[in-house]
Design a protein around this motif. Structure first.
Motif, PDB file in Angstrom:
ATOM      1  N   ASN A  98     -23.104 121.161  91.368  1.00  0.00           N
ATOM      2  CA  ASN A  98     -22.854 122.578  91.076  1.00  0.00           C
ATOM      3  C   ASN A  98     -24.126 123.218  90.503  1.00  0.00           C
ATOM      4  O   ASN A  98     -25.199 122.612  90.533  1.00  0.00           O
ATOM      5  N   ASP A  99     -23.991 124.407  89.928  1.00  0.00           N
ATOM      6  CA  ASP A  99     -25.188 125.123  89.484  1.00  0.00           C
ATOM      7  C   ASP A  99     -25.914 124.430  88.329  1.00  0.00           C
ATOM      8  O   ASP A  99     -27.036 124.811  87.989  1.00  0.00           O
ATOM      9  N   GLY A 100     -25.312 123.400  87.753  1.00  0.00           N
ATOM     10  CA  GLY A 100     -25.980 122.610  86.721  1.00  0.00           C
ATOM     11  C   GLY A 100     -27.175 121.830  87.250  1.00  0.00           C
ATOM     12  O   GLY A 100     -27.954 121.272  86.475  1.00  0.00           O
ATOM     13  N   GLN A 150     -34.437 131.322  96.035  1.00  0.00           N
ATOM     14  CA  GLN A 150     -33.099 131.578  96.581  1.00  0.00           C
ATOM     15  C   GLN A 150     -32.145 130.452  96.148  1.00  0.00           C
ATOM     16  O   GLN A 150     -32.479 129.273  96.201  1.00  0.00           O
ATOM     17  N   HIS A 151     -30.959 130.853  95.752  1.00  0.00           N
ATOM     18  CA  HIS A 151     -29.986 129.963  95.119  1.00  0.00           C
ATOM     19  C   HIS A 151     -29.659 128.708  95.949  1.00  0.00           C
ATOM     20  O   HIS A 151     -29.684 127.586  95.444  1.00  0.00           O
ATOM     21  N   HIS A 152     -29.388 128.894  97.231  1.00  0.00           N
ATOM     22  CA  HIS A 152     -28.948 127.747  98.039  1.00  0.00           C
ATOM     23  C   HIS A 152     -30.111 126.880  98.482  1.00  0.00           C
ATOM     24  O   HIS A 152     -29.953 125.670  98.675  1.00  0.00           O
ATOM     25  N   ALA A 157     -32.471 126.360  96.416  1.00  0.00           N
ATOM     26  CA  ALA A 157     -32.625 125.551  95.196  1.00  0.00           C
ATOM     27  C   ALA A 157     -31.611 124.404  95.171  1.00  0.00           C
ATOM     28  O   ALA A 157     -31.947 123.279  94.785  1.00  0.00           O
ATOM     29  N   HIS A 158     -30.383 124.676  95.604  1.00  0.00           N
ATOM     30  CA  HIS A 158     -29.378 123.600  95.677  1.00  0.00           C
ATOM     31  C   HIS A 158     -29.893 122.474  96.575  1.00  0.00           C
ATOM     32  O   HIS A 158     -29.835 121.292  96.219  1.00  0.00           O
ATOM     33  N   LEU A 159     -30.367 122.860  97.753  1.00  0.00           N
ATOM     34  CA  LEU A 159     -30.848 121.870  98.713  1.00  0.00           C
ATOM     35  C   LEU A 159     -31.990 121.041  98.114  1.00  0.00           C
ATOM     36  O   LEU A 159     -31.973 119.799  98.170  1.00  0.00           O
ATOM     37  N   PHE A 199     -22.615 124.239 100.383  1.00  0.00           N
ATOM     38  CA  PHE A 199     -21.301 124.881 100.310  1.00  0.00           C
ATOM     39  C   PHE A 199     -21.030 125.187  98.844  1.00  0.00           C
ATOM     40  O   PHE A 199     -20.920 124.283  98.026  1.00  0.00           O
ATOM     41  N   ASP A 200     -20.893 126.466  98.547  1.00  0.00           N
ATOM     42  CA  ASP A 200     -21.022 126.905  97.170  1.00  0.00           C
ATOM     43  C   ASP A 200     -20.079 128.063  96.882  1.00  0.00           C
ATOM     44  O   ASP A 200     -19.461 128.613  97.788  1.00  0.00           O
ATOM     45  N   GLY A 201     -20.003 128.417  95.611  1.00  0.00           N
ATOM     46  CA  GLY A 201     -19.323 129.646  95.221  1.00  0.00           C
ATOM     47  C   GLY A 201     -20.148 130.811  95.708  1.00  0.00           C
ATOM     48  O   GLY A 201     -20.071 131.183  96.880  1.00  0.00           O
ATOM     49  N   THR A 202     -20.986 131.353  94.841  1.00  0.00           N
ATOM     50  CA  THR A 202     -21.813 132.472  95.276  1.00  0.00           C
ATOM     51  C   THR A 202     -23.241 132.362  94.760  1.00  0.00           C
ATOM     52  O   THR A 202     -23.500 131.768  93.721  1.00  0.00           O
ATOM     53  N   GLY A 203     -24.145 132.951  95.520  1.00  0.00           N
ATOM     54  CA  GLY A 203     -25.545 133.057  95.134  1.00  0.00           C
ATOM     55  C   GLY A 203     -26.165 134.133  96.001  1.00  0.00           C
ATOM     56  O   GLY A 203     -25.759 134.322  97.157  1.00  0.00           O
TER      57      GLY A 203
HETATM   58 FE    FE Z   1     -24.436 127.556  93.326  1.00  0.00          FE
END
Ligand code: FE
Ligand code: ZN
Ligand code: ZN
Length: 762
Positions: A744-746, A490-492, A494-496, A516-520
């Motif tokens: 960011n997603d990078g 899951q995108h967020h 993964a961010h965490l 806090f992100d754009g979209t995922g």
């Molecule tokens: Fe993202």
């Protein structure tokens, strides 16, 4: 008893090849009257030393405290061995061990010694645009395979002249085994061309490019990892032409100036910012403008900061060399049209940039790997990556927990991928938005290149949960073909996890994740983005999220903030007051269509995105109705923020939901009272920071968790970040910020690695 000879065997791991390590060891050993040898092996550098205990100790002290400038030592293992009969100290030929790998140095900016020689009329390489040494110059961008030796670089075709050859083989020379070593007699050359016509060579080519730049022309310049497009940053006509020819996007152009003193005239530069500008990496650094400058307004429309970098190649120094009546600030933007990857081969550049550049400053040193400029800013006096690429990739990051050799394919926008080997994570250079064939092709070839360079055979493949991301599709097909385990993350989450790994978080303990992100894509099929998670590598609980609201047109909504604003108003039962800027921005026809979409729920997926909330507020208060790139409306909303306003909108929350309906009511009320956009923006930022801090306090009271990780693209907003950081610090929380990979997603791929390995283990 210290004068009895002793022996010691030393193994050094990390970035220790191609960075002047053996000459350094040779010099140090000789100076300390130690005998023995040094050699490169496939896993690092091996040293055998004989000498007095004091001498050996001094050697180890120096090795640890003052290694060569570009070396990055991960590990030094030293073991006593019986002394042997060596007459002197020698450099032995490299030892090739099967299946081993060595980290590869990124491309590094020109060092002070080379810069001095470049402008020294008595030097052999005076004004030679490719001067370099073991402390500087291209690395990653010219390496075709390992071991890192000249025949396996794009310098293979250049035969060294006697002068270069002598220096290359002299262990005490700064250019000992500097693989890209070259001079005007034997190395790459520059030339200048326009419309297929060869107009000048060598020094004349550089002077012609300067003349054209001064005259307001746009020049394509071949650099280390690709082509730049350059023009005089004060020439509004040139800058505007460049923007028009590059098409569509209003994204900020990066700037280059000859020295930090020049940058100081346009931007505030703190000591920490100066240090980053002048670091061996020479990234683009985002700096606050001093305002009232005479730079073209078209450089960074709607932004309070400018992205500056210093010249990082000898060619840049010669091109930008100060002279009377010569411009002092240049646009140095990537050589592409808006959506495509940067051009890096001659043929591709001449073809694709023909409609943009008036002239081309070319050279015949081939670029093997495209590498974009890195972008950083300073947060709390420390570097904070926005784009991690040239100068940083492919530096290995340390994995905080054990992992199988893993390929993590990242997300869709600002894509990077990650391959791991032992405790190393090789997070790729910036690949770009995986939205077209060219970028996908460089993603795929990039993965193959890293696999070969670092000898990785992945045993696990990870990707985003979103089935339509090209990176997910690639991973899925690869997993099918290879029958390897495939895990979607899951995108967020993964961010965490990326933020945790970035901070060396070495346990499975949960933290609070303000993602806090754009979209995922969320686990419930809804598009997430304003998420407060509680979790770690092994799993997460979605503790709070923003209220769901419709996203008209789905992902396409990022270009239409006004439509988002109206959709949110409608959803929260607020009127489309014709006096609101966002309502005015849409013609009657568009409004009718939008209304129909919303009431029939046609192509209006629900979202909890924080990025889209910023877009909606920005459009609602008249800052930006349509955007040419993701985040534009949000950036301009931040720029508008009046720092002197202390009040905050109240953003209440229920058991799981952060309620944004009351927020819109307050903004609408402020709009009706003609409150300034600066005040509304400030109240919005203050409200979000307070809300975030209150949620953290609530979670701490329930679970006792005191660590908070900030991840997701919204944390590129420095205003929100500092306000939230301040409140959390005041309340005794530990805040984890991204420091090595972007927020960011990078940075996503790094988080995918950790999570996929945990899932596989359980
Ligand atoms: Fe993202
Ligand atoms: Zn150098
Ligand atoms: Zn030479």
């Amino acid at each position: 008893m210290t004068d009895l000879p002793q022996g010691v065997q030393i193994k050094v791991k990390g970035i220790v090849q191609g960075v002047g390590f053996r000459p350094f060891v040779f010099g140090l050993a000789t100076q300390l009257h130690l005998t023995g040898w040094v050699r490169n092996s496939s896993s690092g550098v091996d040293i055998l030393l004989n000498g007095s205990i004091d001498g050996l100790q001094a050697f180890l002290d120096q090795l640890t405290s003052h290694p060569p400038a570009l070396a990055k030592i991960d590990l030094i293992i030293s073991n006593p061995v019986p002394p042997q009969d060596f007459a002197d100290f020698t450099i032995l030929p490299s030892l090739v061990e099967e299946g081993q790998f060595v980290p590869i140095s990124p491309d590094m900016s020109i060092c002070a010694d080379c810069a001095r020689e470049l402008f020294d009329p008595t030097d052999h390489r005076y004004r030679y645009p490719f001067i370099n040494c073991t402390n500087c110059g291209p690395r990653f961008s010219i390496i075709q395979d390992i071991p890192y030796d000249r025949p396996k670089t794009t310098m293979a075709g250049f035969k060294m002249c006697p002068v270069c050859d002598k220096e290359y083989h002299d262990p005490l020379n700064r250019r000992f085994h500097a693989q890209p070593i070259a001079c005007d007699d034997c190395g790459p050359k520059v030339w200048f061309e326009s419309k297929g016509e060869h107009l000048a060579a060598r020094e004349d080519a550089i002077q012609m490019a300067r003349t054209w730049l001064r005259a307001g022309k746009i020049i394509a310049v071949k650099g280390i990892g690709g082509f730049h497009l350059a023009c005089d940053a004060k020439n509004d006509k040139a800058v505007t032409a460049l923007r028009n020819r590059k098409k569509r996007s209003d994204k900020a152009f990066a700037l280059m100036a000859f020295s930090e003193e020049i940058i100081q005239r346009y931007c505030e530069v703190s000591p920490a910012e100066a240090e980053l500008l002048e670091s061996p990496q020479h990234p683009i650094v985002l700096l606050e403008t001093r305002g009232n400058s005479d730079l073209s307004a078209n450089i960074a429309p709607g932004q309070a900061s400018l992205g500056f970098m210093l010249p990082y190649t000898p060619l840049h120094l010669l091109l930008l060399e100060p002279a009377p009546d010569f411009p002092e600030i240049f646009v140095m933007t990537s050589g592409n049209t808006s959506e495509e990857p940067v051009a890096y081969t001659d043929a591709d550049a001449l073809n694709r940039l023909a409609g943009i550049a008036d002239g081309f400053l070319m050279n015949d040193r081939p670029i093997h790997m495209r590498v974009d400029d890195s972008v950083y800013r300073l947060i709390k006096e420390k570097p904070y990556p926005i784009r991690r690429s040239r100068g940083y990739a492919p530096d290995a990051l340390q994995l905080p927990l054990p992992a199988l050799p893993t390929l993590a394919c990242g997300a869709e926008l600002k894509n990077t991928f990650c391959l791991t080997q032992e405790s190393y994570a090789f997070v790729s250079h910036h690949i770009g938005d995986l939205e077209n064939y060219e970028t996908l092709a460089s993603f795929e070839s990039g993965i193959e290149h890293y696999k070969r360079l670092f000898r990785v055979e992945p045993q696990l493949i990870a990707a985003d949960l979103h089935p339509d991301y090209l990176s997910t599709k690639y991973a899925q097909e690869l997993a099918k073909r290879t029958a390897l385990p495939f895990i979607q993350v899951q995108h967020h989450h993964a961010h965490l996890a990326a933020c945790l790994a970035d901070n060396g978080w070495a346990s499975l303990d949960p933290v609070i994740g303000l993602t806090f992100d754009g979209t995922g894509l969320g686990t419930d099929g809804v598009i997430w983005g304003g998420e407060v998670l509680v979790g770690g590598y092994a799993g997460f609980e979605r503790r709070y999220h923003l209220s769901e609201a419709p996203l008209p047109g789905g992902e396409a909504a990022i270009r239409h903030p006004a439509r988002i604003a109206l959709a949110y108003l409608d959803h929260f039962g607020l009127e489309w007051n014709p006096e609101f800027a966002a309502v005015e921005a849409l013609c009657a026809q568009d409004r009718i269509m939008l209304q129909s979409m919303l009431s029939h729920k046609i192509n209006t997926p629900l979202t909890t995105s924080m990025g889209r909330l910023f877009d909606a507020v920005s459009a609602l208060i008249g800052i930006r109705a349509t955007a040419t790139y993701e985040g534009q409306a949000a950036i301009e909303l931040e720029t508008a923020c009046d720092a002197s306003v202390p009040e905050a909108y109240s953003i209440p929350f229920s058991k799981e939901e952060i309620l944004i309906s009351p927020l819109f009511q307050q903004i609408v009320k402020d709009l009706e009272q003609n409150t300034s956009v600066g005040t509304i923006s400030a109240r919005f930022h203050n409200g979000l920071a307070r809300m975030a801090a209150d949620l953290c306090s609530q979670i701490r009271s329930e679970k006792g968790i005191r660590a908070v990780a900030f991840s997701g693209g919204v944390w590129q907003n420095k205003t929100l970040l500092l306000k939230t950081f301040y409140l959390l610090e005041q309340r005794g929380f530990t805040v984890l910020l991204h420091r090595q990979v972007p927020t960011n997603d990078g940075g996503i791929c790094l988080g995918q690695v950790l999570i996929a390995n945990q899932i596989l283990n359980n």
